[in-house]
Enzyme design. Structure first.
Site, PDB file in Angstrom:
ATOM      1  N   GLY A 171       0.806  -1.219   0.000  1.00  0.00           N
ATOM      2  CA  GLY A 171       0.000   0.000   0.000  1.00  0.00           C
ATOM      3  C   GLY A 171       0.840   1.269   0.000  1.00  0.00           C
ATOM      4  N   GLU A 190       2.734  -8.290  -1.528  1.00  0.00           N
ATOM      5  CA  GLU A 190       1.505  -8.913  -1.013  1.00  0.00           C
ATOM      6  C   GLU A 190       1.471 -10.423  -1.217  1.00  0.00           C
ATOM      7  OE1 GLU A 190       1.622  -6.104  -2.818  1.00  0.00           O
ATOM      8  OE2 GLU A 190       0.285  -4.605  -1.927  1.00  0.00           O
TER       9      GLU A 190
END
Ligand code: CAA
Length: 261
Positions: free
Chosen positions: A112, A135
């Site tokens: 993010g 991720e």
């Protein structure tokens, strides 16, 4: 206002019409939890609506711009939680901000954090910056636009490499690949980012908004449509006094003083 996870400085170091927003969860390497997302998107929405704001710099700490979404917070969520709760949905308001946004990235910009940097308009990076979409290593995929914006920024070859292996990219590779606009020595990052913001904030605000809108249009449409869109915006700049002032100032060999700032 009582902000817990970000700091907001107006006119930092005397830079008129500039706002510096600093992510401030140092112990968690600025992991983007719900509180930070809410405070940041709400604050940027307010700043975007303020005509006295000409450009916004978003930065983190020397160690981390942001190390991603908050894994501790996400760990317990179910599909129904994230789906019904529109997890990360608030970030779309940040992507909709029309005021120029500058990311000043030092240290980790992962997951993010990389996605937040890519939602900004100009990505300035310290020589310490590290980018990645890790991720996959925690059993998920990017969720704030990483698979899309990274691919558009650096192409399929490197985006696939990063999203499938989760490897990091150093700043040299990131700049060469087209993710980063400028590499800056770490101890000058903030000063230079504020100077870039001040330059932009000295232009006509509606015209900077149009320039941003036109460049972003390139990601959404065909070349012919994009060129048509740009031409309409170009013509519309002639409806404003700032076009006359800008051109007159050039002819008279003096700095322009824009009215719509
Ligand atoms: N979420 C929550 N906490 C985090 C975090 C994150 N993304 N990243 C770091 N932290 C916390 C650590 O848990 C640690 O906390 P404690 O002191 O309480 O243990 C603290 O920040 C310092 O981190 P480290 O001790 O791990 O520092 P390091 O220097 O050894 O490693 C790092 C730094 C390589 C960045 C490592 O912290 C790391 O790998 N972080 C996770 C990176 C990541 O996977 N990001 C993607 C998240 S998922 C996502 O972002 C989804 C999406 O698309 C939006």
């Amino acid at each position: 206002t009582d902000l817990q996870t970000i700091r907001v400085d107006r006119d930092p170091e005397g830079h008129d019409r500039v706002v510096l927003v600093t992510l401030n969860r140092p112990k968690a390497l600025n992991a983007l939890n719900t509180e930070l997302m809410t405070e940041l998107t709400h604050t940027l929405g307010e700043l975007d609506a303020d005509p006295a704001v000409g450009a916004i710099v978003i930065t983190g700490s020397p160690r981390a711009f942001a190390a991603g979404a908050d894994i501790k917070e996400m760990a317990e969520q179910t599909f129904a939680d994230v789906y019904t709760g529109q997890w990360f949905g608030a970030w779309d308001t940040l992507a909709g901000v029309r005021t120029p946004l500058i990311a000043a990235v030092a240290g980790y910009a992962l997951g993010g954090g990389c996605e937040l940097a890519m939602m900004c308009d100009i990505l300035l990076a310290a020589d310490t910056a590290v980018f990645g979409q890790p991720e996959i290593k925690i059993g998920v995929i990017p969720g704030i636009g990483g698979s899309q914006r990274l691919t558009r920024a650096i192409g399929k070859a490197k985006a696939m490499d990063m999203c499938l292996t989760g490897r990091n990219m150093d700043v040299t590779e990131a700049e060469r690949a087209g993710l980063v606009a400028r590499i800056i020595p770490a101890d000058e990052l903030l000063e230079q980012a504020l100077a870039v913001a001040a330059t932009i904030a000295g232009m006509s605000k509606p015209v900077t908004m149009m320039a941003k809108e036109a460049v972003n249009r390139a990601f959404e449409t065909t070349l012919a449509e994009g060129v048509r869109f740009e031409r309409r915006l170009f013509y519309s700049t002639f409806a404003m006094a700032d076009q006359r002032e800008g051109m007159k100032a050039f002819v008279e060999k003096r700095p322009a003083s824009f009215q719509h700032r």
